[in-house]
Design an enzyme around this catalytic site. Structure first.
Site, PDB file in Angstrom:
ATOM      1  N   ASP A  48      -4.059  -7.123   9.684  1.00 49.71           N
ATOM      2  CA  ASP A  48      -4.987  -6.742   8.620  1.00 49.71           C
ATOM      3  C   ASP A  48      -5.357  -7.914   7.721  1.00 49.71           C
ATOM      4  O   ASP A  48      -6.202  -7.757   6.834  1.00 49.71           O
ATOM      5  CB  ASP A  48      -4.379  -5.638   7.755  1.00 49.71           C
ATOM      6  CG  ASP A  48      -4.284  -4.305   8.483  1.00 49.71           C
ATOM      7  OD1 ASP A  48      -4.960  -4.145   9.516  1.00 49.71           O
ATOM      8  OD2 ASP A  48      -3.518  -3.437   8.018  1.00 49.71           O
ATOM      9  N   ARG A  84     -11.011   7.117  10.635  1.00 48.50           N
ATOM     10  CA  ARG A  84     -10.371   6.449   9.520  1.00 48.50           C
ATOM     11  C   ARG A  84      -9.188   7.269   9.040  1.00 48.50           C
ATOM     12  O   ARG A  84      -8.992   8.413   9.428  1.00 48.50           O
ATOM     13  CB  ARG A  84     -11.373   6.262   8.368  1.00 48.50           C
ATOM     14  CG  ARG A  84     -12.552   5.337   8.660  1.00 48.50           C
ATOM     15  CD  ARG A  84     -12.143   3.870   8.699  1.00 48.50           C
ATOM     16  NE  ARG A  84     -11.298   3.521   7.560  1.00 48.50           N
ATOM     17  CZ  ARG A  84     -11.734   3.334   6.320  1.00 48.50           C
ATOM     18  NH1 ARG A  84     -13.014   3.455   6.033  1.00 48.50           N
ATOM     19  NH2 ARG A  84     -10.898   3.011   5.345  1.00 48.50           N
ATOM     20  N   GLY A  85      -8.400   6.694   8.131  1.00 46.55           N
ATOM     21  CA  GLY A  85      -7.254   7.387   7.566  1.00 46.55           C
ATOM     22  C   GLY A  85      -5.948   6.801   8.047  1.00 46.55           C
ATOM     23  O   GLY A  85      -5.911   5.954   8.950  1.00 46.55           O
ATOM     24  N   ASN A  86      -4.839   7.231   7.435  1.00 47.22           N
ATOM     25  CA  ASN A  86      -3.538   6.734   7.877  1.00 47.22           C
ATOM     26  C   ASN A  86      -3.145   7.385   9.198  1.00 47.22           C
ATOM     27  O   ASN A  86      -3.869   8.236   9.737  1.00 47.22           O
ATOM     28  CB  ASN A  86      -2.482   6.947   6.786  1.00 47.22           C
ATOM     29  CG  ASN A  86      -2.266   8.417   6.444  1.00 47.22           C
ATOM     30  OD1 ASN A  86      -2.277   9.281   7.315  1.00 47.22           O
ATOM     31  ND2 ASN A  86      -2.051   8.701   5.172  1.00 47.22           N
ATOM     32  N   VAL A  87      -2.017   6.986   9.737  1.00 50.03           N
ATOM     33  CA  VAL A  87      -1.615   7.459  11.061  1.00 50.03           C
ATOM     34  C   VAL A  87      -1.530   8.983  11.101  1.00 50.03           C
ATOM     35  O   VAL A  87      -2.016   9.624  12.042  1.00 50.03           O
ATOM     36  CB  VAL A  87      -0.270   6.828  11.473  1.00 50.03           C
ATOM     37  CG1 VAL A  87       0.249   7.451  12.771  1.00 50.03           C
ATOM     38  CG2 VAL A  87      -0.421   5.318  11.649  1.00 50.03           C
ATOM     39  N   LEU A 110     -13.804  -2.158  16.149  1.00 52.97           N
ATOM     40  CA  LEU A 110     -14.836  -2.625  17.070  1.00 52.97           C
ATOM     41  C   LEU A 110     -14.212  -3.256  18.310  1.00 52.97           C
ATOM     42  O   LEU A 110     -14.764  -3.163  19.409  1.00 52.97           O
ATOM     43  CB  LEU A 110     -15.743  -3.636  16.365  1.00 52.97           C
ATOM     44  CG  LEU A 110     -16.587  -3.114  15.195  1.00 52.97           C
ATOM     45  CD1 LEU A 110     -17.404  -4.253  14.582  1.00 52.97           C
ATOM     46  CD2 LEU A 110     -17.506  -1.994  15.649  1.00 52.97           C
ATOM     47  N   ARG A 111     -13.072  -3.906  18.141  1.00 54.99           N
ATOM     48  CA  ARG A 111     -12.370  -4.503  19.293  1.00 54.99           C
ATOM     49  C   ARG A 111     -11.974  -3.432  20.292  1.00 54.99           C
ATOM     50  O   ARG A 111     -12.194  -3.577  21.503  1.00 54.99           O
ATOM     51  CB  ARG A 111     -11.124  -5.250  18.793  1.00 54.99           C
ATOM     52  CG  ARG A 111     -10.180  -5.704  19.910  1.00 54.99           C
ATOM     53  CD  ARG A 111      -8.874  -6.231  19.333  1.00 54.99           C
ATOM     54  NE  ARG A 111      -8.170  -5.228  18.545  1.00 54.99           N
ATOM     55  CZ  ARG A 111      -7.369  -4.300  19.062  1.00 54.99           C
ATOM     56  NH1 ARG A 111      -7.168  -4.238  20.373  1.00 54.99           N
ATOM     57  NH2 ARG A 111      -6.747  -3.434  18.280  1.00 54.99           N
ATOM     58  N   ARG A 112     -11.378  -2.357  19.801  1.00 52.21           N
ATOM     59  CA  ARG A 112     -10.984  -1.270  20.693  1.00 52.21           C
ATOM     60  C   ARG A 112     -12.205  -0.604  21.312  1.00 52.21           C
ATOM     61  O   ARG A 112     -12.209  -0.291  22.506  1.00 52.21           O
ATOM     62  CB  ARG A 112     -10.144  -0.245  19.927  1.00 52.21           C
ATOM     63  CG  ARG A 112      -8.759  -0.751  19.565  1.00 52.21           C
ATOM     64  CD  ARG A 112      -8.052   0.166  18.584  1.00 52.21           C
ATOM     65  NE  ARG A 112      -6.707  -0.300  18.275  1.00 52.21           N
ATOM     66  CZ  ARG A 112      -6.032   0.019  17.182  1.00 52.21           C
ATOM     67  NH1 ARG A 112      -6.582   0.822  16.279  1.00 52.21           N
ATOM     68  NH2 ARG A 112      -4.817  -0.454  16.986  1.00 52.21           N
ATOM     69  N   THR A 147      -3.069  11.216   9.256  1.00 52.32           N
ATOM     70  CA  THR A 147      -4.406  11.806   9.181  1.00 52.32           C
ATOM     71  C   THR A 147      -5.103  11.726  10.530  1.00 52.32           C
ATOM     72  O   THR A 147      -5.756  12.682  10.982  1.00 52.32           O
ATOM     73  CB  THR A 147      -5.246  11.076   8.115  1.00 52.32           C
ATOM     74  OG1 THR A 147      -4.619  11.226   6.842  1.00 52.32           O
ATOM     75  CG2 THR A 147      -6.659  11.619   8.059  1.00 52.32           C
ATOM     76  N   ARG A 148      -4.971  10.608  11.203  1.00 49.12           N
ATOM     77  CA  ARG A 148      -5.629  10.427  12.508  1.00 49.12           C
ATOM     78  C   ARG A 148      -5.032  11.367  13.552  1.00 49.12           C
ATOM     79  O   ARG A 148      -5.759  11.974  14.347  1.00 49.12           O
ATOM     80  CB  ARG A 148      -5.507   8.971  12.940  1.00 49.12           C
ATOM     81  CG  ARG A 148      -6.211   8.005  12.001  1.00 49.12           C
ATOM     82  CD  ARG A 148      -6.171   6.573  12.499  1.00 49.12           C
ATOM     83  NE  ARG A 148      -6.622   5.647  11.467  1.00 49.12           N
ATOM     84  CZ  ARG A 148      -7.068   4.422  11.698  1.00 49.12           C
ATOM     85  NH1 ARG A 148      -7.115   3.956  12.933  1.00 49.12           N
ATOM     86  NH2 ARG A 148      -7.464   3.651  10.721  1.00 49.12           N
ATOM     87  N   THR A 197     -11.623   5.787  17.117  1.00 48.79           N
ATOM     88  CA  THR A 197     -11.062   4.491  16.728  1.00 48.79           C
ATOM     89  C   THR A 197     -11.929   3.909  15.620  1.00 48.79           C
ATOM     90  O   THR A 197     -13.140   4.140  15.587  1.00 48.79           O
ATOM     91  CB  THR A 197     -10.997   3.495  17.895  1.00 48.79           C
ATOM     92  OG1 THR A 197     -10.510   2.230  17.404  1.00 48.79           O
ATOM     93  CG2 THR A 197     -12.357   3.269  18.531  1.00 48.79           C
ATOM     94  N   ARG A 249       0.854  -1.184   0.000  1.00 50.44           N
ATOM     95  CA  ARG A 249       0.000   0.000   0.000  1.00 50.44           C
ATOM     96  C   ARG A 249       0.899   1.246   0.000  1.00 50.44           C
ATOM     97  O   ARG A 249       2.101   1.169   0.261  1.00 50.44           O
ATOM     98  CB  ARG A 249      -0.899   0.002   1.236  1.00 50.44           C
ATOM     99  CG  ARG A 249      -1.921  -1.117   1.245  1.00 50.44           C
ATOM    100  CD  ARG A 249      -2.485  -1.335   2.642  1.00 50.44           C
ATOM    101  NE  ARG A 249      -3.072  -0.107   3.184  1.00 50.44           N
ATOM    102  CZ  ARG A 249      -3.329   0.073   4.491  1.00 50.44           C
ATOM    103  NH1 ARG A 249      -3.011  -0.861   5.364  1.00 50.44           N
ATOM    104  NH2 ARG A 249      -3.879   1.193   4.903  1.00 50.44           N
TER     105      ARG A 249
END
Length: 304
Positions: A84, A149-152, A130-132, A154-155, A127, A11
């Site tokens: 993933d 959502r988004g890459n690190v 669902l686990r978190r 972006t978050r 987040t 990716r």
């Protein structure tokens, strides 16, 4: 030695590129004279950011384009975060190597608060997992859990803009990007369980390609392969994919596997837990799946 370059499908996110470059460096160091090239690709999971992963098909969307490149022989291997990868790969593909695991924990990241307990009532926590979310609600039912959502990068930018009071990310991802200073607290097993395979990098191959397997064999870490196999077997036995609100953590104690599992409800914060010990990772994963089902796990899964 191969006469053609070894092509790595990856990716395009900074973290994915770091992982692919790391694998490339390991291969070059292991096989003198080997030429390695990256083949960066965009996936649907990267492109669709306005809906949750659960809505658009799960984390497997991060793999599809890379697997197509493998099948079309535009790439020889693909590099993924093991967490993933779905429990069952598509026919024709295999995990050729699992690298030694980095820190498997989740990271609590906030600019104003040092820990989960310090967050004010109704604070917004971001987040996409669902686990978190299930584990957050189990500890703090008052929090507002909001999809992120988004890459690190972006978050973190959304956190810095004040959209969230805190976010939860994988510790290993932050460390690999040199962002470990953003971590305020580590959420660690067995109290807080990571995703199956979290912290490990996996190399996917075409199943019928033994020459590639020989190149990858020196990179495979037997202990990580064994422990993550138990975690993934638990996921597989529950019929889950990467969006199942499942936490799993396995370690080796005196040569024996010790597996802890958690199945949660992201809406109510209900959490089921089981643990066990054994020598066969697949049998151990199936044993814990039965224990979670006996506690009502099927009803939690059916409600997703």
């Amino acid at each position: 030695m191969r006469s053609q370059p070894l092509r790595i499908a990856t990716r395009k996110s900074p973290l994915a590129l770091w992982q692919a470059e790391h694998v490339a460096a390991r291969l070059r160091a292991t096989h003198a004279g080997l030429e390695v090239q990256l083949v960066p690709l965009s996936t649907r999971g990267d492109e669709v950011l306005d809906r949750s992963l659960n809505e658009i098909g799960g984390k497997g969307l991060f793999l599809k384009e890379l697997e197509i490149a493998l099948a079309d022989e535009r790439a020889d291997i693909a590099v993924h975060s093991l967490k993933d990868m779905p429990a069952h790969l598509e026919a024709g593909f295999a995990i050729g190597a699992v690298l030694a695991r980095a820190d498997p924990s989740d990271a609590f990241v906030s600019n104003a608060f040092a820990s989960l307990d310090e967050l004010p009532r109704s604070a917004r926590v971001g987040t996409s997992s669902l686990r978190r979310a299930a584990q957050l609600r189990a500890q703090r039912a008052d929090l507002a859990i909001v999809d992120l959502r988004g890459n690190v990068g972006t978050r973190l930018a959304k956190l810095d803009a004040g959209v969230y009071a805190a976010i939860v990310l994988a510790t290993a991802g932050l460390q690999r990007l040199g962002l470990q200073q953003r971590i305020r607290a580590r959420l660690v097993p067995p109290h807080w369980l990571p995703a199956p395979g979290q912290g490990a990098i996996a190399i996917e191959t075409r199943a019928a390609d033994p020459r590639i397997g020989e190149l990858l064999a020196p990179l495979d870490d037997p202990d990580t392969r064994r422990t993550t196999a138990a975690e993934r077997a638990l996921n597989a036995a529950l019929g889950g994919d990467c969006t199942l609100p499942l936490g799993a953590w396995c370690e080796i104690e005196d040569g024996t596997l010790h597996l802890c599992g958690m199945l949660g409800d992201a809406d109510s914060g209900r959490v089921l837990r089981a643990e066990g010990r054994g020598d066969d990772p697949h049998a151990l994963g199936e044993e814990l799946a039965r224990a979670l089902r006996a506690q009502g796990g099927d009803a939690l899964i059916a409600a997703l």
